[in-house]
Design an enzyme around this catalytic site. Sequence first.
Site, PDB file in Angstrom:
ATOM      1  N   HIS A  76      -8.198  -9.172   2.534  1.00 12.81           N
ATOM      2  CA  HIS A  76      -7.262  -9.882   3.416  1.00 12.81           C
ATOM      3  C   HIS A  76      -7.989 -10.922   4.263  1.00 12.81           C
ATOM      4  O   HIS A  76      -7.513 -12.034   4.444  1.00 12.81           O
ATOM      5  CB  HIS A  76      -6.583  -8.898   4.375  1.00 12.81           C
ATOM      6  N   THR A 101       0.798  -1.229   0.000  1.00 14.42           N
ATOM      7  CA  THR A 101       0.000   0.000   0.000  1.00 14.42           C
ATOM      8  C   THR A 101       0.831   1.280   0.000  1.00 14.42           C
ATOM      9  O   THR A 101       0.652   2.135  -0.870  1.00 14.42           O
ATOM     10  CB  THR A 101      -0.938  -0.010   1.220  1.00 14.42           C
ATOM     11  N   ASP A 113      -3.900   0.710  -5.478  1.00 15.70           N
ATOM     12  CA  ASP A 113      -2.474   0.515  -5.269  1.00 15.70           C
ATOM     13  C   ASP A 113      -1.984  -0.865  -5.727  1.00 15.70           C
ATOM     14  O   ASP A 113      -0.864  -1.024  -6.165  1.00 15.70           O
ATOM     15  CB  ASP A 113      -2.120   0.743  -3.791  1.00 15.70           C
ATOM     16  N   HIS A 114      -2.860  -1.870  -5.595  1.00 17.58           N
ATOM     17  CA  HIS A 114      -2.439  -3.256  -5.886  1.00 17.58           C
ATOM     18  C   HIS A 114      -3.671  -4.139  -5.920  1.00 17.58           C
ATOM     19  O   HIS A 114      -4.779  -3.689  -5.598  1.00 17.58           O
ATOM     20  CB  HIS A 114      -1.475  -3.752  -4.798  1.00 17.58           C
ATOM     21  N   HIS A 162      -0.999  -9.437  -0.649  1.00 17.23           N
ATOM     22  CA  HIS A 162      -0.388  -8.789  -1.815  1.00 17.23           C
ATOM     23  C   HIS A 162       1.010  -8.379  -1.394  1.00 17.23           C
ATOM     24  O   HIS A 162       1.371  -8.495  -0.221  1.00 17.23           O
ATOM     25  CB  HIS A 162      -1.223  -7.576  -2.240  1.00 17.23           C
TER      26      HIS A 162
HETATM   27 ZN   LIG Z   1      -3.492  -4.726   2.141  1.00 17.54          ZN
END
Ligand SMILES: [Zn+2]
Length: 477
Positions: free
Chosen positions: A195, A72, A238-239, A339
């Site tokens: 998550h 992040t 971000d991902h 991630h």
């Molecule tokens: Zn995360």
Amino acid sequence: MTPQFLLVSFVLAALTLETTFSLQPDQQKVLLVSFDGFRWDYLYKVPTPHFHYIMQSGVHVKQVTNIFITKTYPNHYTLVTGLFAENHGIVANDMFDPILNKSFSLDDMNIYDSEFWEEATPIWVTNQREGHSSGAAMWPGADVKIHNSFPTHYMPYNESMSFEDRVAKIIEWFTSKEPINLGLLYWEEPDDMGHHLGPDSPLMGPVISDIDKKLGYLIQMLKNAKLWNTVNLIITSDHGMTQCSKQRVIELDQYVDKEHYTLIDRSPVAAILPKEGKFDEVYEALAHAHPNLTVYKKEEIPERWHYKYNNRIQPIIAVADEGWYILQNKSDDFLLGNHGYDNALAEMHPIFLAHGPAFRKNFTKEAMNSTDLYPMLCHLLNITAMPHNGSLRNVQDLLNSATPKAIPYTQSTTLLLGSDQPGEYEPEEAYPYFIGLALGSVIVIVFFAVFIKHLIQSQMPALQDLQAEIVQPLLQA
Ligand SMILES: [Zn+2]
């Protein structure tokens, strides 16, 4: 050609030149929104009508290669600096800087230590130096004093502030007496739930639907405030996220004595600082420990990750294969989704959509790099970019033909950042801009010359008559 025709042509050419090379001043506005952990293909997991509305009325990039490590803080700092982690210095969510002799952790107040952030200059600082105002609603790092500046408007990070309240602040700042031209809006989902549930869980469907509703709310609020057609809205992340499993765990304690090193960052990229004299022992113990763990000495880290030349990158990093989890031992926290893995993996890639006066409509592009966003933001805001690792040329086709002004010239040579080696910066070429400018100028000058010539010629008979009139009385006299 009549003089009228020439005059009209001249005015049209002049107008074309104007609209070809810049956005209207009231359209040089950007709202950058990040939905943390929104993987590129979540768009297709459940119906996402608001995301699809933006795709149809704006642009969509299918694959965005973000930066390694796909975490992040490193990636949010890339979005606002255009730099790889080794160049902007936020190399992980958990770091140790041996020169500063300080640690950085998301769970700690030391993230407010300016020194960690000042290897780069985020876009809000540059924007404000050029006389504009910026506003950030919970954007990571935006409540840290960086190079003596905060965003013009910001709020101390508060996870419990609702999305609607964050949007209200953004709208307020864009419509105030001294409006911002740059807004940054951050939302923690779908990362948190990704998550806890794992991205493959069917329970992620409602989570993504909820984000789509939030986007719908944002669109409606922008429309109500009459900002929809003037603000360039960019939706990204971000991902991504990948599914983990307790069957795919690598326990470091099984292979190496934990007294021999400090574990600075954990999974899926373990950042390992061996104790004095223990480097070889730790490296040898881990190098062939597990088939799904690749261990690098710092100098051997692949160049493509741009993750080497910074003091905060530890002497050894151990990278797990996708879906594998690194733990010190089983007493560590385990999450079903994670991630941070190789940024070449599609599951690590975020979304990218945009809508606004600068963007084409219903246009899909295959791929871009997340570092390319920064020069595009600078272009849209009409500010000069700092040296960066992106390229506006890579994303120029997202912009509609009325706005290719500006490949703002960037003095990007080499900078010595962090530690041992210079970082790489791609020089941003200004040729297309100058060729366009030269061609436009030639067209205008030619039209103007032809117009003047025609005007003079058209006045000649009248002048001759006048002369005749003047001469005649003299002759008579
Ligand atoms: Zn995360």
